[in-house]
Motif scaffolding. Structure first.
Motif, PDB file in Angstrom:
ATOM      1  N   VAL A  98     -11.444  -2.406   1.851  1.00 39.00           N
ATOM      2  CA  VAL A  98     -11.490  -3.747   1.271  1.00 39.00           C
ATOM      3  C   VAL A  98     -10.142  -4.462   1.404  1.00 39.00           C
ATOM      4  N   CYS A  99      -9.066  -3.774   1.034  1.00 39.56           N
ATOM      5  CA  CYS A  99      -7.741  -4.408   1.019  1.00 39.56           C
ATOM      6  C   CYS A  99      -7.077  -4.427   2.390  1.00 39.56           C
ATOM      7  N   GLY A 100      -7.462  -3.463   3.255  1.00 42.92           N
ATOM      8  CA  GLY A 100      -6.773  -3.288   4.529  1.00 42.92           C
ATOM      9  C   GLY A 100      -5.606  -2.337   4.351  1.00 42.92           C
ATOM     10  N   PRO A 101      -5.238  -1.602   5.404  1.00 46.25           N
ATOM     11  CA  PRO A 101      -4.182  -0.587   5.263  1.00 46.25           C
ATOM     12  C   PRO A 101      -2.823  -1.153   4.882  1.00 46.25           C
ATOM     13  N   ALA A 102      -2.483  -2.334   5.389  1.00 48.31           N
ATOM     14  CA  ALA A 102      -1.151  -2.899   5.081  1.00 48.31           C
ATOM     15  C   ALA A 102      -1.019  -3.202   3.592  1.00 48.31           C
ATOM     16  N   ALA A 103      -2.004  -3.902   3.030  1.00 49.17           N
ATOM     17  CA  ALA A 103      -1.946  -4.241   1.605  1.00 49.17           C
ATOM     18  C   ALA A 103      -2.059  -2.986   0.747  1.00 49.17           C
ATOM     19  N   PHE A 104      -2.912  -2.054   1.155  1.00 54.33           N
ATOM     20  CA  PHE A 104      -3.092  -0.816   0.394  1.00 54.33           C
ATOM     21  C   PHE A 104      -1.789  -0.028   0.336  1.00 54.33           C
ATOM     22  N   LEU A 105      -1.127   0.131   1.481  1.00 50.45           N
ATOM     23  CA  LEU A 105       0.093   0.941   1.526  1.00 50.45           C
ATOM     24  C   LEU A 105       1.293   0.216   0.916  1.00 50.45           C
ATOM     25  N   GLU A 106       1.192  -1.072   0.770  1.00 48.79           N
ATOM     26  CA  GLU A 106       2.238  -1.795   0.047  1.00 48.79           C
ATOM     27  C   GLU A 106       2.163  -1.462  -1.441  1.00 48.79           C
ATOM     28  N   ILE A 107       0.927  -1.268  -1.922  1.00 49.10           N
ATOM     29  CA  ILE A 107       0.728  -0.896  -3.327  1.00 49.10           C
ATOM     30  C   ILE A 107       0.999   0.589  -3.536  1.00 49.10           C
TER      31      ILE A 107
END
Length: 333
Positions: free
Chosen positions: A155-164
């Protein structure tokens, strides 16, 4: 759907009442029925307008949600509090996790002003709590929690997920000096990332994972030179898991023209020759890059439908094919 205001009002009263049934439920059938009902409320009674209203109020740092977003805010706050409550620590927890997964799926709506999903904006604290639970000793619902994390990546995409939730795979300088203190960060996320990554930015792999891979290569070489076989094996395994992500990044990549550069191609070529263990994922990635780009370029589907689904159009596919063709002489030469 017929009356959004009525749906929101009904959800604000029914959702807490239903969720409260989970802890005292003594039968699996009842717990499953409550889970299904809560999932249906999230899916059908939380409107796009309410989602966007809450994102806008959150982005503007408004104290509290607007009337249009209060129901969704209440749902998020309630499930977040329940996740860390002792009441839900038993057989109720996998059902609560399923409800959270339904919430992520509902909030995959893209926010026009940012092009990111509503989940990325609204569910960051919840995602952090999930990751903390996942690393808790003797946590017994890891499979169900991993399903939620996998959905959140999609849902968030890997970039946004790994930023969190950064992977934190590299040991600190202090732990390297002491030896044996490194816990592996969030290496458990790598197997979850692999099947969840598709139709995203290839630039993220270049900017995030290639430097990480290079650092792990250096650590592995140092460990091998010091005859620390087990440590070297751990680093080699992490490198393999990182490069296993590349095929997903190359499947309907959204930025082929700007990201698949000659420099990147040279990097892949060097690794193909120098590291036999990584040939399979790299060749698979190149195959998927060509096949999905060709499929997009030749698609007869309406461009607006493809853009809504993939963020790409046949014109994008043709431009990407032309770009890849321009690099072919370099490969063949």
């Amino acid at each position: 759907r017929v009356s959004p205001d009525k749906a929101a009002k009904t959800t604000s009263t029914i959702f807490p009442a239903l969720l409260a049934i989970l802890p005292p439920s003594t039968t699996p059938v009842l717990r499953q029925a409550v889970e299904t009902a809560l999932g249906l409320l999230i899916r059908h009674c939380i409107t796009d307008a309410e989602i966007l209203a809450l994102v806008e109020s959150d982005a503007a740092m408004v104290d509290g949600a607007s009337d249009a977003g209060k129901t969704l805010q209440g749902v998020i706050e309630l499930v977040s509090a329940s996740l860390t409550s002792a009441q839900y620590a038993g057989p109720s927890l996998p059902h609560l996790l399923a409800v959270i997964r339904a919430l992520f799926l509902r909030l995959r709506l893209r926010v026009p002003s940012t092009s990111s999903t509503a989940a990325s904006a609204l569910l960051q604290p919840l995602l952090t709590t999930l990751a903390r639970l996942r690393t808790t000793h003797q946590f017994e619902w890891k499979r169900q929690l991993d399903e939620v994390l996998s959905t959140s990546i999609q849902v968030c995409g890997p970039a946004a997920f790994l930023e969190i939730l950064p992977l934190e795979l590299l040991p600190s300088a202090e732990s390297q000096k002491k030896g044996g203190d490194w816990t592996g960060g969030r290496a458990f996320l790598l197997p979850l990332l692999k099947p969840a990554i598709t139709n995203t930015s290839l630039e993220h792999f270049k900017s995030h994972f290639i430097p990480l891979s290079s650092s792990l290569f250096a650590l592995a070489a140092t460990a091998k030179a010091g005859e620390r076989t087990l440590e070297a094996k751990i680093y080699d395994t992490l490198i393999d898991q990182i490069w296993a992500l590349l095929p997903g990044y190359c499947t309907y990549a959204t930025d082929v023209v700007t990201s698949f550069s000659l420099e990147f191609l040279n990097t892949l070529t060097t690794i193909l020759y120098s590291t036999p263990s990584l040939r399979q994922p790299i060749l698979r990635a190149l195959q998927l890059l060509l096949s999905t780009t060709t499929s997009l370029a030749s698609s007869q589907s309406p461009p607006e439908l493809l853009f809504a689904q993939f963020g790409l159009t046949p014109a994008d596919g043709r431009a990407a094919l032309a770009h890849l063709s321009s690099l072919a002489p370099t490969v063949l030469g």
